[in-house]
Motif scaffolding. Sequence first.
Motif, PDB file in Angstrom:
ATOM      1  N   ILE A 103      37.465  46.104  37.788  1.00 38.24           N
ATOM      2  CA  ILE A 103      37.649  47.551  37.679  1.00 38.24           C
ATOM      3  C   ILE A 103      36.391  48.281  38.108  1.00 38.24           C
ATOM      4  CG2 ILE A 103      37.976  49.425  36.012  1.00 38.24           C
ATOM      5  CD1 ILE A 103      39.927  47.559  34.539  1.00 38.24           C
ATOM      6  N   ARG A 104      35.242  47.750  37.754  1.00 33.67           N
ATOM      7  CA  ARG A 104      33.981  48.392  38.141  1.00 33.67           C
ATOM      8  C   ARG A 104      33.843  48.444  39.655  1.00 33.67           C
ATOM      9  NH1 ARG A 104      28.441  46.023  37.578  1.00 33.67           N
ATOM     10  NH2 ARG A 104      26.965  47.725  37.646  1.00 33.67           N
ATOM     11  N   ALA A 107      36.209  50.962  41.094  1.00 33.38           N
ATOM     12  CA  ALA A 107      35.734  52.327  40.839  1.00 33.38           C
ATOM     13  C   ALA A 107      34.638  52.699  41.832  1.00 33.38           C
ATOM     14  CB  ALA A 107      35.228  52.448  39.407  1.00 33.38           C
ATOM     15  N   ARG A 110      36.062  53.628  44.920  1.00 30.20           N
ATOM     16  CA  ARG A 110      36.941  54.798  44.763  1.00 30.20           C
ATOM     17  C   ARG A 110      38.377  54.461  45.156  1.00 30.20           C
ATOM     18  NH1 ARG A 110      33.781  58.764  43.291  1.00 30.20           N
ATOM     19  NH2 ARG A 110      35.396  60.346  43.492  1.00 30.20           N
ATOM     20  N   ALA A 112      41.459  54.625  44.104  1.00 30.24           N
ATOM     21  CA  ALA A 112      42.262  55.314  43.099  1.00 30.24           C
ATOM     22  C   ALA A 112      43.652  54.705  42.959  1.00 30.24           C
ATOM     23  CB  ALA A 112      42.368  56.792  43.451  1.00 30.24           C
ATOM     24  N   LEU A 115      43.386  51.408  41.011  1.00 29.17           N
ATOM     25  CA  LEU A 115      43.067  51.674  39.611  1.00 29.17           C
ATOM     26  C   LEU A 115      44.264  52.283  38.884  1.00 29.17           C
ATOM     27  CD1 LEU A 115      39.461  53.074  40.001  1.00 29.17           C
ATOM     28  CD2 LEU A 115      40.102  50.944  38.850  1.00 29.17           C
ATOM     29  N   ALA A 131      40.775  50.999  33.085  1.00 31.53           N
ATOM     30  CA  ALA A 131      41.174  51.573  34.366  1.00 31.53           C
ATOM     31  C   ALA A 131      41.350  53.081  34.247  1.00 31.53           C
ATOM     32  CB  ALA A 131      42.462  50.919  34.856  1.00 31.53           C
ATOM     33  N   ALA A 134      37.985  54.596  34.304  1.00 32.91           N
ATOM     34  CA  ALA A 134      37.433  54.565  35.660  1.00 32.91           C
ATOM     35  C   ALA A 134      38.027  55.674  36.512  1.00 32.91           C
ATOM     36  CB  ALA A 134      37.690  53.198  36.295  1.00 32.91           C
ATOM     37  N   LEU A 135      39.301  55.949  36.335  1.00 31.94           N
ATOM     38  CA  LEU A 135      39.944  57.035  37.087  1.00 31.94           C
ATOM     39  C   LEU A 135      39.297  58.377  36.783  1.00 31.94           C
ATOM     40  CD1 LEU A 135      43.701  56.050  36.784  1.00 31.94           C
ATOM     41  CD2 LEU A 135      42.465  56.397  38.936  1.00 31.94           C
ATOM     42  N   ALA A 137      36.344  59.117  36.615  1.00 32.19           N
ATOM     43  CA  ALA A 137      35.156  59.348  37.431  1.00 32.19           C
ATOM     44  C   ALA A 137      35.501  59.704  38.872  1.00 32.19           C
ATOM     45  CB  ALA A 137      34.262  58.104  37.402  1.00 32.19           C
ATOM     46  N   LEU A 138      36.773  59.621  39.236  1.00 27.75           N
ATOM     47  CA  LEU A 138      37.195  59.948  40.589  1.00 27.75           C
ATOM     48  C   LEU A 138      37.617  61.418  40.655  1.00 27.75           C
ATOM     49  CD1 LEU A 138      39.223  56.755  41.495  1.00 27.75           C
ATOM     50  CD2 LEU A 138      36.761  57.176  41.647  1.00 27.75           C
ATOM     51  N   ALA A 143      43.278  61.282  40.792  1.00 33.69           N
ATOM     52  CA  ALA A 143      43.358  60.742  39.437  1.00 33.69           C
ATOM     53  C   ALA A 143      44.420  61.383  38.557  1.00 33.69           C
ATOM     54  CB  ALA A 143      41.992  60.875  38.759  1.00 33.69           C
TER      55      ALA A 143
END
Length: 206
Positions: A103-104, A107, A110, A112, A115, A131, A134-135, A137-138, A143
Motif C-alpha cells: 500500500i505504501r 500510495a 499515486r 488511486a 488503492l 488503503a 492512503a487514499l 493523501a491523494l 479519492a
Amino acid sequence: MTVIDLPLPPTRRVEEQAGNRLARALGDRDARVRRAAAGALIDEQEVLVGEEGVRDLVQAAATGADSYVRAVAAELVRAMRAAAWDIYALALRRDDPGRAETIRGLALLRAAADLGEIALTDPSWRIRESAVAALAALGPRAAIGPLTSALDDEVVAVRLAAVRALARWAADRHYARSALTAALADPDPGIRAEARWALAAPTSRP
C-alpha cells in the motif's frame, strides 16, 4: 524498474542512489540533461529507485517540461504500478498479511485505482483501512469515489477512516459533503459525530 526500501546492501544502495539521481534529473532546467536522464532510465534493464526517485518520476509524468520526458516518466510509473499490483495480488492469493506493505508503494505511485480496489475488496479490514488512509493523501478527484463507497464497509474502523479522509475536502467538494451528509445516518455514533464535526467546520485540511 524496481522499488526497494532501505536498508540495502552497500552495492544496492549505490545503485538506488544512481536511480534517484536519474529520476531527479528529469526535472533539470537543461533539456539535454532531462532527455539524457530519461533515455538512461528507459534503456536500462533494471534501475533501482527509492522513495525520493519515485516521487520525482510521478512529478515528471504529470508536469515534465517536454513531451518525451513526460512519456518516459509515465511509462515507468505505469510499469511500477503494475509490478506493485502483481506483488499485492500474489500476496493476496497466499493470504499473506505482508501485502499491506504494498500500500505504501502504491500510495507513492499515486495509484488511486489500485488503492480504491484494495480499500473496497481486501478480505482484511486492517488492510482496507490502510488503503482508505492512503487514499486520503491523494487528490480529491481520484479519492472521493472509492472513499464514498468505503462508507458502506461492514467494519466501523474502515468507515471512520473514510469519514476522516473525506473531511479533508468538506469545504470545497460537493461530493465529499454529500458523502459526509450520508454518513450522518451511520449506525455508529462515533462516525455520526465525526461527520457532523466535518460538516459544521468545513475548513480544508493540509
